[in-house]
Design an enzyme around this catalytic site. Structure first.
Site, short mmCIF file in Angstrom:
data_model
loop_
_atom_site.label_atom_id
_atom_site.label_comp_id
_atom_site.label_asym_id
_atom_site.label_seq_id
_atom_site.Cartn_x
_atom_site.Cartn_y
_atom_site.Cartn_z
N LYS A 1 0.90 -1.21 -0.19
CA LYS A 1 -0.08 0.09 0.00
C LYS A 1 0.95 1.34 0.17
O LYS A 1 0.54 2.35 -0.51
CB LYS A 1 -0.95 0.04 1.29
CG LYS A 1 -2.15 -1.08 0.89
CD LYS A 1 -3.33 -0.91 1.83
CE LYS A 1 -4.26 -1.78 1.31
NZ LYS A 1 -5.48 -2.10 2.69
N LYS B 1 -4.44 -11.38 -6.04
CA LYS B 1 -5.58 -11.61 -5.50
C LYS B 1 -6.94 -10.74 -6.08
O LYS B 1 -6.55 -9.75 -6.49
CB LYS B 1 -5.56 -11.50 -3.81
CG LYS B 1 -5.60 -10.17 -3.44
CD LYS B 1 -5.53 -10.09 -1.77
CE LYS B 1 -5.35 -8.34 -1.63
NZ LYS B 1 -5.15 -8.09 -0.30
N LYS C 1 -10.58 -5.25 -3.84
CA LYS C 1 -11.49 -3.87 -4.03
C LYS C 1 -10.54 -2.95 -4.71
O LYS C 1 -11.60 -1.98 -5.34
CB LYS C 1 -11.84 -3.53 -2.54
CG LYS C 1 -12.54 -4.28 -1.77
CD LYS C 1 -12.84 -3.57 -0.30
CE LYS C 1 -12.91 -4.43 0.83
NZ LYS C 1 -12.75 -3.96 2.13
P1 TYM Z 1 -10.52 -6.58 4.17
O1 TYM Z 1 -11.70 -5.61 4.38
O2 TYM Z 1 -9.67 -6.07 3.29
O3 TYM Z 1 -11.20 -7.68 3.70
C1 TYM Z 1 -12.22 -8.31 4.50
C2 TYM Z 1 -12.21 -9.91 4.57
O4 TYM Z 1 -11.98 -10.38 3.29
C3 TYM Z 1 -10.72 -11.26 3.21
N1 TYM Z 1 -10.43 -11.14 1.64
C4 TYM Z 1 -10.27 -12.14 0.86
N2 TYM Z 1 -10.44 -13.72 1.11
C5 TYM Z 1 -10.33 -14.34 -0.23
N3 TYM Z 1 -9.92 -13.88 -1.41
C6 TYM Z 1 -9.55 -12.51 -1.43
N4 TYM Z 1 -9.43 -12.29 -2.68
C7 TYM Z 1 -10.07 -11.75 -0.44
N5 TYM Z 1 -9.67 -10.49 -0.25
C8 TYM Z 1 -10.07 -9.88 0.86
C9 TYM Z 1 -9.64 -10.72 4.23
O5 TYM Z 1 -8.91 -11.59 4.27
C10 TYM Z 1 -10.79 -10.33 5.14
O6 TYM Z 1 -10.77 -11.38 6.12
N6 TYM Z 1 -7.54 -5.55 8.01
C11 TYM Z 1 -8.86 -6.22 7.70
C12 TYM Z 1 -10.13 -6.13 8.50
C13 TYM Z 1 -9.66 -6.11 9.88
C14 TYM Z 1 -9.88 -7.12 10.80
C15 TYM Z 1 -9.70 -6.90 11.95
C16 TYM Z 1 -10.04 -8.63 10.35
C17 TYM Z 1 -9.27 -5.04 11.04
N7 TYM Z 1 -9.37 -5.50 12.13
C18 TYM Z 1 -9.58 -7.74 12.97
C19 TYM Z 1 -10.04 -9.55 11.52
C20 TYM Z 1 -9.57 -8.94 12.70
C21 TYM Z 1 -9.17 -5.96 6.17
O7 TYM Z 1 -8.78 -4.81 5.50
O8 TYM Z 1 -9.96 -6.74 5.66
#
Ligand code: TYM
Length: 313
Positions: free
Chosen positions: A112, A194, A197
């Site tokens: 990022k 991957k 978004k």
């Molecule tokens: P975020 O918002 O990027 O994504 C949400 C969840 O989706 C999963 N994910 C995927 N799984 C499979 N294939 C993909 N291509 C893919 N893209 C995204 C992510 O692994 C995630 O589980 N930092 C985290 C949010 C967060 C969080 C937390 C998660 C903040 N605090 C505490 C767990 C516990 C994030 O940006 O997820």
């Protein structure tokens, strides 16, 4: 007493099939067995520039997505991160025991920051510390996430162990829950990346609000590998990815998927896959408009009260 799970997603961009299959689907599957807390992590979203009004709307929209995906507010606690001040407070304390070196190693930061740590925000750098606070505040046992969050979970465990060692037993050490299939759904346009978004090429992702036509077009245009067989072969990542999506949305075993497409060509495979994805997302898309803003706000208010009471113990 039930064990506890905690997870969350950022209210940025549009959620895609990767988010659904890698995370949300598992939250729903686990919510009966675990005391479940699902957070809309709007403070994490601030690590990149946001328009306040749009962020507020997206935060509410993400609550709608959680509910439409099947998170049940009677069973699980759903809340907005910034409604519970303890997240930011614990972040400061943990930042004081985290090391620059371990945060510099986070691959998401490197991605990022786009190679320029000098110009990256401090929030982006300390993002994983906020994530550790989210998890540790609730004495979480298990964190269901996709593969891309594994490194952040390892850091969370390291910080918890360091804190417990230096200041006495305080935090539960959380385990990560990463699904066997679907932990890293790839871009339809580039299976080395991957599904994301923030991908500039929208054709790479199936968004949860894409209509049937758009889904069919994106799958039709998805890149494939050389060869003709439709099998789970890691050396042919494009077909492996598409077949994994097919497996997850149909609930079939690997063997059933392979048998289903034995002797069939890519054209037939893609049209069956498109149909299966559309069918899979249909109930979600029908439910998404079921909650108006008032109903959502009431659920989020109750969730925040519950979360605050757990976090303050
Ligand atoms: P975020 O918002 O990027 O994504 C949400 C969840 O989706 C999963 N994910 C995927 N799984 C499979 N294939 C993909 N291509 C893919 N893209 C995204 C992510 O692994 C995630 O589980 N930092 C985290 C949010 C967060 C969080 C937390 C998660 C903040 N605090 C505490 C767990 C516990 C994030 O940006 O997820």
């Amino acid at each position: 007493m039930k064990q506890r799970i905690f997870s969350g997603a950022q209210p940025t961009g549009r959620l895609h099939l990767g988010n659904y299959l890698g995370a949300l689907k598992n939250w729903v599957a686990l919510q009966d067995e675990y005391d479940s807390i699902f957070c809309i992590v709007n403070l994490h979203a601030l690590t990149l520039p946001q328009d306040p009004k749009t962020l507020r709307q997206k935060t509410l929209d993400l609550a709608r997505v959680y509910l439409a995906a099947g998170v049940d507010p009677e069973k699980a606690t759903i809340f907005i991160q910034s409604d519970v001040a303890a997240h930011a407070e614990l972040t400061w304390v943990l930042a004081c025991i985290a090391r620059m070196g371990e945060l510099e190693r986070m691959t998401q930061f490197k991605d990022k920051a786009k190679g320029s740590a000098e110009r990256a925000g401090v929030g982006l750098f300390s993002y994983p510390v906020l994530m550790a606070s989210d998890i540790l505040l609730y004495q979480t046992n298990l964190v269901p996430v996709g593969q891309d969050q594994k490194q952040h979970l390892e850091l969370t465990r390291d910080l918890a162990e360091r804190f417990n060692r230096d200041f006495g037993e305080t935090f539960t050490i959380p385990e990560v829950y990463i699904p066997k299939a679907g932990a890293r759904i790839k871009s339809l346009q580039d299976p080395t990346k991957k599904m994301s978004k923030s991908d500039e090429n929208e054709a790479g992702a199936i968004f949860l609000d894409d209509d049937a036509d758009t889904i069919a077009k994106k799958i039709k245009r998805a890149v494939t590998d050389s060869g003709t067989e439709i099998t789970f072969d890691e050396t042919r990542p494009a077909i492996h990815n598409l077949l994994t999506i097919y497996q997850l949305v149909t609930g079939k075993s690997e063997q059933e998927c392979v048998e289903n497409f034995s002797g069939k060509g890519y054209g037939q495979f893609k049209s069956e896959l498109a149909e299966a994805v559309v069918e899979y997302l249909r109930p979600f898309q029908e439910r998404i408009s079921a909650y108006d803003d008032d109903a959502l706000n009431a659920i989020l208010k109750t969730g925040a009260e519950k979360a605050r009471s757990i976090a303050s113990v």
